[in-house]
Scaffold this motif. Sequence first.
Motif, PDB file in Angstrom:
ATOM      1  N   VAL A  13       4.607  13.440  -1.819  1.00 14.58           N
ATOM      2  CA  VAL A  13       5.718  12.512  -2.020  1.00 14.58           C
ATOM      3  C   VAL A  13       5.250  11.132  -1.541  1.00 14.58           C
ATOM      4  O   VAL A  13       4.945  10.953  -0.358  1.00 14.58           O
ATOM      5  N   TRP A  14       5.210  10.179  -2.471  1.00 12.51           N
ATOM      6  CA  TRP A  14       4.623   8.877  -2.172  1.00 12.51           C
ATOM      7  C   TRP A  14       5.685   7.787  -2.221  1.00 12.51           C
ATOM      8  O   TRP A  14       6.521   7.736  -3.124  1.00 12.51           O
ATOM      9  N   LEU A  15       5.589   6.897  -1.245  1.00 16.76           N
ATOM     10  CA  LEU A  15       6.458   5.733  -1.173  1.00 16.76           C
ATOM     11  C   LEU A  15       5.638   4.504  -1.543  1.00 16.76           C
ATOM     12  O   LEU A  15       4.606   4.224  -0.926  1.00 16.76           O
ATOM     13  N   GLN A  37       0.841  -1.191   0.000  1.00 17.17           N
ATOM     14  CA  GLN A  37       0.000   0.000   0.000  1.00 17.17           C
ATOM     15  C   GLN A  37       0.881   1.248   0.000  1.00 17.17           C
ATOM     16  O   GLN A  37       1.843   1.314   0.762  1.00 17.17           O
ATOM     17  N   PRO A  38       0.589   2.237  -0.849  1.00 16.37           N
ATOM     18  CA  PRO A  38       1.430   3.441  -0.908  1.00 16.37           C
ATOM     19  C   PRO A  38       1.278   4.288   0.350  1.00 16.37           C
ATOM     20  O   PRO A  38       0.220   4.300   0.991  1.00 16.37           O
ATOM     21  N   HIS A  39       2.345   5.009   0.693  1.00 16.46           N
ATOM     22  CA  HIS A  39       2.357   5.903   1.846  1.00 16.46           C
ATOM     23  C   HIS A  39       2.802   7.289   1.388  1.00 16.46           C
ATOM     24  O   HIS A  39       3.821   7.420   0.712  1.00 16.46           O
ATOM     25  N   ARG A  69       3.777  14.343  -6.562  1.00 12.91           N
ATOM     26  CA  ARG A  69       4.854  15.140  -7.151  1.00 12.91           C
ATOM     27  C   ARG A  69       6.088  14.275  -7.348  1.00 12.91           C
ATOM     28  O   ARG A  69       6.818  14.422  -8.331  1.00 12.91           O
ATOM     29  N   ILE A  70       6.290  13.337  -6.419  1.00  7.00           N
ATOM     30  CA  ILE A  70       7.423  12.408  -6.476  1.00  7.00           C
ATOM     31  C   ILE A  70       6.914  11.016  -6.105  1.00  7.00           C
ATOM     32  O   ILE A  70       6.186  10.860  -5.125  1.00  7.00           O
ATOM     33  N   ARG A  71       7.317  10.008  -6.884  1.00  9.75           N
ATOM     34  CA  ARG A  71       6.981   8.605  -6.603  1.00  9.75           C
ATOM     35  C   ARG A  71       8.283   7.823  -6.417  1.00  9.75           C
ATOM     36  O   ARG A  71       9.147   7.808  -7.296  1.00  9.75           O
ATOM     37  N   ILE A  72       8.379   7.161  -5.248  1.00  6.48           N
ATOM     38  CA  ILE A  72       9.583   6.414  -4.905  1.00  6.48           C
ATOM     39  C   ILE A  72       9.194   4.959  -4.678  1.00  6.48           C
ATOM     40  O   ILE A  72       8.318   4.657  -3.858  1.00  6.48           O
TER      41      ILE A  72
END
Length: 369
Positions: A122-124, A114-116, A151-154
């Motif tokens: 900014v998503w992990l 599940q994304p955080h 904005r950012i996907r990691i």
Amino acid sequence: MKLIHTADWQLGKPYGRFDPEVRAALSEARFDVIDAIGKEAALHGADHVLVAGDVFDTEGPEDRTIVQAISRMERHACRWWLLPGNHDFARNGGLWDRVRQRAGAGITVLSEAQPHEIEPDVWLLPAPLTHRHNLDDPTERFDSMDTSGARIRIGLAHGSIRDFGTQGETKNQIAPDRARRSSLDYLALGDWHGTLNIDAHTWYAGTPETDRFQRDDPGHVLLVDVQEGREPFVTQIRTGRFQWIRRTWMVNDQAGFDAECSQLLASIDPPSTLLELSLAGITSLTDRVGMLGRLENDVGHRVRYLDVRSADLVGRPSEDDLASLSVEGMLGVAAAKLSALVETGGPDVSVAKRALERLFVEYSREDRA
């Protein structure tokens, strides 16, 4: 934003091949490196530490191992994100429930895909392993994860971009272009124990404390500066205490061997060095005995651990060697017969070599006495 990317801590690793003193030092160093990582995060303004799998060496570590890990992490203000890998995969009622029961708010176990949102927009995206070997690409779910307004996907995953053979896991295969496919600004990977750059957006951090003799580049973490719309800026930071060095020396006399020893000892921190040394060459029996004696009585006492492989270092008795043995009559006869066996070869040559060397060593000891 800045983050620390690390992986493959393998806390609780037994190091069964070593004696208790070395095992204890290596095990403690793996806990100490957590503090080193926390300090680097504070020094560089990284609020998040991503651990890309294999935090623990097994799915059933001792309670002390878990408590030590948590207490070290909680000393530092950064946020720790822990991903189950193939050594410590996620299962109900297992290791990660034990970690959650003890961990505070600064430690998050990523046992669900599940994304955080770790910072605004900014998503992990985690890809935890639920089995030691997974048949499907664990990162494939990144494509469908909802990260609205990101904005950012990691991405954070543990597996093999390529077949690492016997030195890495060949299961849990990850698409080599996963960062592009899933529109990731950075893909933080674990499994390979050395730092490895796959492409501008995809890196293996490697283990922060070296744990084996190998040729890759372990003992580091990665400081990653991720900004929207550009390639991440990645800096390698040394964190490991111990160096595991593998060397092969071609030597033909004592003088050349002594020069190699001096050069090596000047280039390392001996108490923090584990050395696997292979010797090859043809030398006199006197010099071979002297070389191995220096390793046993000098170099071996300086370094943390020494493994000498000398089967390819051939000691041929010189005329002086044989002359020194012949003064005792029967010793000279025995030495001549053994030397002849060595020269002619055959199934008993290895036994003859060892017997001749032992004969010379024992005679030398008596002569010195």
